[in-house]
Design an enzyme around this catalytic site. Structure first.
Site, PDB file in Angstrom:
ATOM      1  N   CYS A  16       0.807  -1.181  -0.094  1.00  0.00           N
ATOM      2  CA  CYS A  16      -0.123  -0.124  -0.043  1.00  0.00           C
ATOM      3  C   CYS A  16       0.819   1.353   0.113  1.00  0.00           C
ATOM      4  CB  CYS A  16      -1.123   0.179   1.240  1.00  0.00           C
ATOM      5  SG  CYS A  16      -0.257   0.275   2.825  1.00  0.00           S
ATOM      6  N   ASN A  50       2.485   1.640   4.198  1.00  0.00           N
ATOM      7  CA  ASN A  50       2.935   0.387   4.981  1.00  0.00           C
ATOM      8  C   ASN A  50       2.452   0.343   6.465  1.00  0.00           C
ATOM      9  OD1 ASN A  50       5.772  -2.006   5.789  1.00  0.00           O
ATOM     10  ND2 ASN A  50       3.453  -2.476   4.938  1.00  0.00           N
ATOM     11  N   CYS A  55      -1.324   0.753   7.427  1.00  0.00           N
ATOM     12  CA  CYS A  55      -2.536   0.457   7.502  1.00  0.00           C
ATOM     13  C   CYS A  55      -3.206  -0.871   6.577  1.00  0.00           C
ATOM     14  CB  CYS A  55      -3.549   1.731   7.036  1.00  0.00           C
ATOM     15  SG  CYS A  55      -3.446   3.108   7.901  1.00  0.00           S
ATOM     16  N   ARG A  56      -3.226  -0.630   5.300  1.00  0.00           N
ATOM     17  CA  ARG A  56      -3.743  -1.790   4.444  1.00  0.00           C
ATOM     18  C   ARG A  56      -2.828  -2.647   4.227  1.00  0.00           C
ATOM     19  NH1 ARG A  56      -5.604   2.185  -0.361  1.00  0.00           N
ATOM     20  NH2 ARG A  56      -3.837   3.303   0.561  1.00  0.00           N
ATOM     21  N   SER A  57      -1.540  -2.725   3.841  1.00  0.00           N
ATOM     22  CA  SER A  57      -0.840  -3.630   3.613  1.00  0.00           C
ATOM     23  C   SER A  57      -0.320  -4.612   4.782  1.00  0.00           C
ATOM     24  CB  SER A  57       0.592  -3.402   2.826  1.00  0.00           C
ATOM     25  OG  SER A  57       1.141  -2.318   3.409  1.00  0.00           O
ATOM     26  N   ASP A  70      -8.505   3.521   1.296  1.00  0.00           N
ATOM     27  CA  ASP A  70      -7.282   3.983   2.369  1.00  0.00           C
ATOM     28  C   ASP A  70      -8.151   4.585   3.700  1.00  0.00           C
ATOM     29  OD1 ASP A  70      -5.299   4.732   4.041  1.00  0.00           O
ATOM     30  OD2 ASP A  70      -4.558   6.294   2.547  1.00  0.00           O
TER      31      ASP A  70
END
Length: 164
Positions: free
Chosen positions: A9, A12, A14-16, A128
């Protein structure tokens, strides 16, 4: 031979890391942790060395996932050791494909939600959650969990194909 997957993401945090944690749990549940490895990175290095966003950590832990993480930036040289690079949104997909040293490396990059058969094919981005509230992190986790099931099935097929 180990099959390596990297989730990417923006920063690095939150999402990933969320996708990495969920996918690792799925791999372990399937008894494939000896042949599949997962990690994550960001397209940028803004948060390199930091832990995951506290909201990411809270949502992961509340749902029974590991939340240990240190942010890092993705590097083009990593393509050589990776089998699959999973982008969390279309901006990451474009950035990673531009970064890829070869056409074969660019072909390794896929959107996470492309593995979710229920996703709207017109919008495969995982939004996001960083600038929003906790509900965005919960929504992110739901999308990641749903897509991880299909991703694991696809990776399992690749792993089994190697063994054949």
């Amino acid at each position: 031979m180990t099959y390596r997957v990297c989730f990417v993401c923006t920063g690095n945090i939150c999402r990933s890391p969320m996708a990495e944690s969920v996918f690792r749990a799925r791999v372990t549940e399937a008894g494939l942790d000896d042949v599949i490895e997962a990690d994550s990175a960001g397209t940028g290095g803004w948060h390199e060395g930091e832990g995951a966003d506290p909201r990411t950590v809270a949502v992961l832990e509340e749902h029974g996932y590991a939340a240990e993480h240190t942010a890092r930036q993705f590097h083009a040289s990593w393509f050589a050791r990776l089998d699959l690079v999973i982008a969390l949104d279309s901006g990451h997909l474009r950035a990673l494909r531009r970064l890829a040293p070869t056409e074969q490396d660019a072909a390794k990059v896929r959107l996470l939600r492309s593995y979710d058969p229920t996703a709207d094919t017109g919008d495969l981005d995982v939004p996001d959650p960083y600038y929003g509230g906790r509900e965005g992190f919960e929504e992110c986790l739901e999308m990641v969990e749903t897509a991880s099931t299909g991703l694991l099935a696809a990776v399992r097929e690749q792993v089994e194909g190697r063994a054949a």
